[in-house]
Design a protein around this motif. Structure first.
Motif, PDB file in Angstrom:
ATOM      1  N   GLY A  82       0.864  -1.174   0.000  1.00 24.05           N
ATOM      2  CA  GLY A  82       0.000   0.000   0.000  1.00 24.05           C
ATOM      3  C   GLY A  82       0.901   1.223   0.000  1.00 24.05           C
ATOM      4  O   GLY A  82       2.115   1.088   0.130  1.00 24.05           O
ATOM      5  N   SER A  83       0.328   2.421  -0.131  1.00 30.03           N
ATOM      6  CA  SER A  83       1.207   3.591  -0.192  1.00 30.03           C
ATOM      7  C   SER A  83       1.117   4.464   1.051  1.00 30.03           C
ATOM      8  O   SER A  83       0.092   4.493   1.744  1.00 30.03           O
ATOM      9  CB  SER A  83       0.945   4.423  -1.460  1.00 30.03           C
ATOM     10  N   VAL A  84       2.231   5.174   1.304  1.00 26.55           N
ATOM     11  CA  VAL A  84       2.382   6.020   2.488  1.00 26.55           C
ATOM     12  C   VAL A  84       3.152   7.277   2.074  1.00 26.55           C
ATOM     13  O   VAL A  84       4.020   7.220   1.195  1.00 26.55           O
ATOM     14  CB  VAL A  84       3.177   5.275   3.591  1.00 26.55           C
ATOM     15  N   ALA A  85       2.842   8.415   2.700  1.00 25.10           N
ATOM     16  CA  ALA A  85       3.612   9.636   2.470  1.00 25.10           C
ATOM     17  C   ALA A  85       4.935   9.526   3.231  1.00 25.10           C
ATOM     18  O   ALA A  85       4.951   9.368   4.453  1.00 25.10           O
ATOM     19  CB  ALA A  85       2.832  10.854   2.941  1.00 25.10           C
ATOM     20  N   ILE A  86       6.039   9.606   2.488  1.00 22.49           N
ATOM     21  CA  ILE A  86       7.374   9.425   3.064  1.00 22.49           C
ATOM     22  C   ILE A  86       8.214  10.689   2.867  1.00 22.49           C
ATOM     23  O   ILE A  86       8.201  11.296   1.790  1.00 22.49           O
ATOM     24  CB  ILE A  86       8.090   8.231   2.396  1.00 22.49           C
ATOM     25  N   LYS A  87       8.956  11.051   3.919  1.00 21.56           N
ATOM     26  CA  LYS A  87       9.909  12.153   3.839  1.00 21.56           C
ATOM     27  C   LYS A  87      11.298  11.575   3.635  1.00 21.56           C
ATOM     28  O   LYS A  87      11.735  10.703   4.393  1.00 21.56           O
ATOM     29  CB  LYS A  87       9.883  12.988   5.119  1.00 21.56           C
ATOM     30  N   GLU A  88      11.985  12.072   2.600  1.00 18.52           N
ATOM     31  CA  GLU A  88      13.316  11.557   2.296  1.00 18.52           C
ATOM     32  C   GLU A  88      14.173  12.660   1.689  1.00 18.52           C
ATOM     33  O   GLU A  88      13.771  13.297   0.717  1.00 18.52           O
ATOM     34  CB  GLU A  88      13.200  10.375   1.328  1.00 18.52           C
ATOM     35  N   ASP A  89      15.332  12.894   2.259  1.00 18.57           N
ATOM     36  CA  ASP A  89      16.271  13.916   1.770  1.00 18.57           C
ATOM     37  C   ASP A  89      15.603  15.281   1.649  1.00 18.57           C
ATOM     38  O   ASP A  89      15.829  16.027   0.698  1.00 18.57           O
ATOM     39  CB  ASP A  89      16.847  13.497   0.414  1.00 18.57           C
ATOM     40  N   GLY A  90      14.780  15.619   2.635  1.00 13.83           N
ATOM     41  CA  GLY A  90      14.140  16.924   2.676  1.00 13.83           C
ATOM     42  C   GLY A  90      12.982  17.098   1.729  1.00 13.83           C
ATOM     43  O   GLY A  90      12.430  18.205   1.610  1.00 13.83           O
ATOM     44  N   ALA A  91      12.575  16.040   1.033  1.00  9.41           N
ATOM     45  CA  ALA A  91      11.454  16.104   0.099  1.00  9.41           C
ATOM     46  C   ALA A  91      10.436  15.037   0.475  1.00  9.41           C
ATOM     47  O   ALA A  91      10.662  14.207   1.373  1.00  9.41           O
ATOM     48  CB  ALA A  91      11.943  15.912  -1.332  1.00  9.41           C
ATOM     49  N   TYR A  92       9.295  15.029  -0.227  1.00  4.74           N
ATOM     50  CA  TYR A  92       8.214  14.112   0.094  1.00  4.74           C
ATOM     51  C   TYR A  92       7.815  13.308  -1.140  1.00  4.74           C
ATOM     52  O   TYR A  92       7.762  13.847  -2.250  1.00  4.74           O
ATOM     53  CB  TYR A  92       6.997  14.884   0.624  1.00  4.74           C
ATOM     54  N   VAL A  93       7.540  12.031  -0.930  1.00  7.22           N
ATOM     55  CA  VAL A  93       7.092  11.161  -2.011  1.00  7.22           C
ATOM     56  C   VAL A  93       5.888  10.354  -1.541  1.00  7.22           C
ATOM     57  O   VAL A  93       5.719  10.080  -0.351  1.00  7.22           O
ATOM     58  CB  VAL A  93       8.203  10.196  -2.486  1.00  7.22           C
ATOM     59  N   ASN A  94       5.042   9.991  -2.501  1.00  7.07           N
ATOM     60  CA  ASN A  94       3.916   9.093  -2.251  1.00  7.07           C
ATOM     61  C   ASN A  94       4.443   7.702  -2.602  1.00  7.07           C
ATOM     62  O   ASN A  94       4.528   7.340  -3.769  1.00  7.07           O
ATOM     63  CB  ASN A  94       2.729   9.495  -3.127  1.00  7.07           C
ATOM     64  N   ARG A  95       4.818   6.921  -1.604  1.00 12.92           N
ATOM     65  CA  ARG A  95       5.597   5.693  -1.813  1.00 12.92           C
ATOM     66  C   ARG A  95       4.766   4.423  -1.625  1.00 12.92           C
ATOM     67  O   ARG A  95       4.160   4.213  -0.570  1.00 12.92           O
ATOM     68  CB  ARG A  95       6.807   5.682  -0.894  1.00 12.92           C
ATOM     69  N   PHE A  96       4.776   3.593  -2.629  1.00 13.65           N
ATOM     70  CA  PHE A  96       4.193   2.262  -2.576  1.00 13.65           C
ATOM     71  C   PHE A  96       5.198   1.351  -1.882  1.00 13.65           C
ATOM     72  O   PHE A  96       6.302   1.141  -2.373  1.00 13.65           O
ATOM     73  CB  PHE A  96       3.917   1.791  -4.008  1.00 13.65           C
ATOM     74  N   LEU A  97       4.819   0.831  -0.719  1.00  4.44           N
ATOM     75  CA  LEU A  97       5.680  -0.068   0.043  1.00  4.44           C
ATOM     76  C   LEU A  97       5.216  -1.510  -0.137  1.00  4.44           C
ATOM     77  O   LEU A  97       4.010  -1.788  -0.099  1.00  4.44           O
ATOM     78  CB  LEU A  97       5.649   0.293   1.524  1.00  4.44           C
ATOM     79  N   PHE A  98       6.164  -2.402  -0.322  1.00  2.02           N
ATOM     80  CA  PHE A  98       5.878  -3.831  -0.468  1.00  2.02           C
ATOM     81  C   PHE A  98       6.793  -4.560   0.507  1.00  2.02           C
ATOM     82  O   PHE A  98       8.015  -4.549   0.347  1.00  2.02           O
ATOM     83  CB  PHE A  98       6.152  -4.272  -1.905  1.00  2.02           C
ATOM     84  N   VAL A  99       6.194  -5.174   1.530  1.00  3.63           N
ATOM     85  CA  VAL A  99       6.968  -5.791   2.609  1.00  3.63           C
ATOM     86  C   VAL A  99       6.598  -7.263   2.706  1.00  3.63           C
ATOM     87  O   VAL A  99       5.417  -7.612   2.824  1.00  3.63           O
ATOM     88  CB  VAL A  99       6.690  -5.089   3.955  1.00  3.63           C
ATOM     89  N   THR A 100       7.592  -8.147   2.679  1.00  2.54           N
ATOM     90  CA  THR A 100       7.335  -9.578   2.749  1.00  2.54           C
ATOM     91  C   THR A 100       7.370 -10.063   4.199  1.00  2.54           C
ATOM     92  O   THR A 100       7.824  -9.353   5.103  1.00  2.54           O
ATOM     93  CB  THR A 100       8.367 -10.378   1.936  1.00  2.54           C
TER      94      THR A 100
END
Length: 261
Positions: A82-100
């Motif tokens: 599913g996707s989550v709002a992630i902060k990375e290197d001072g910016a923001y992305v809408n990130r699809f995370l896939f965790v096994t």
């Protein structure tokens, strides 16, 4: 490697900008799936709803949600995405995370940002098209508005299943359903689209319409609007390959380069 992939669709309402509330709710909803599925699919921005205030709501990659996903995946014996709002290197992305269930993590950052909702003013666009290998299946992750861009999602004989997680308003439910089926037909692949229900603080109403579609465009999962549900569908890779061998559209596809940086 498995020919049958059990995929569980979780369609639910989301509490507005309340990550802990949503994580607890989803823990309860997913608990009955222990040992009964291979992959659980949650909606877009499942911890917050589709919000444009990442300055206060985004979390680092190793924030609270990723460890929670790892724990849930381990306990349930299934991958979760599913996707989550992630902060990375001072910016923001809408990130699809896939965790096994083994704790392995793959991700994809949303490439096409929904400008009508000003998403492009708050988030950075992803710069690549990602593929995920899981139990012998090749999976293409995508997020909501990506669905409207078929060139980006074009199957170059490199995936078996496309997953689209969304917060897609009910006012545009017909395009949502139609595009999911179209992507399955044109890409001779399974497509699973998972949307939310309920209303958010922006005044948008979501009817859900989460569906699973086979490689012929036939619905294998469909429910009435505005209803929360969890359903597990069995996707058959042998049937997919048999269809591709019998009807090899991919052999006549045009070569192209996306030209991504």
């Amino acid at each position: 490697m498995t020919d049958i992939l059990r995929v569980s669709i979780v369609q639910t309402e989301l509490a507005w900008q309340a990550p802990e509330t949503n994580r607890q709710m989803l823990s309860n909803v997913m608990e009955p799936l222990q040992g009964a599925t291979d992959l659980i699919v949650l909606p877009e921005m499942f911890t917050t709803g589709f919000m444009m205030s990442p300055e206060t709501m985004a979390e680092p990659m190793e924030g609270e949600t990723l460890p929670w996903l790892k724990q849930q995946a381990h306990e349930l014996g299934a991958a979760i995405c599913g996707s989550v709002a992630i902060k990375e290197d001072g910016a923001y992305v809408n990130r699809f995370l896939f965790v096994t269930s083994e704790g392995e993590v793959a991700y994809y950052d949303k490439r096409h940002l929904f400008r009508m909702g000003n998403e492009h003013e708050h988030f950075n666009a992803g710069t690549s098209r990602s593929l995920i290998e899981y139990r012998g299946w090749r999976i293409l992750p995508s997020i909501c508005y990506d669905l409207r861009f078929p060139v980006f999602l074009r199957n170059r004989n490199d995936y078996d299943l496309m997953i689209n997680v969304a917060n897609w308003p009910g006012a545009r439910r017909n395009p949502w359903r139609t595009l999911l089926q179209a992507r399955a037909i044109e890409n001779y692949a399974y497509v699973v689209g998972v949307n939310r229900i309920g209303s958010d603080a922006a005044g948008l109403h979501y009817t859900g319409d989460s569906i699973a579609v086979d490689f012929k465009g036939e619905l294998v999962c469909d429910h009435p609007v505005d209803q929360a549900f969890v359903e597990t569908v069995a996707l058959d890779r042998a049937a997919l390959q048999q269809f591709r061998d019998k009807f090899p559209v991919w052999q006549d596809a045009d070569d192209f380069d996306l030209g991504l940086p």
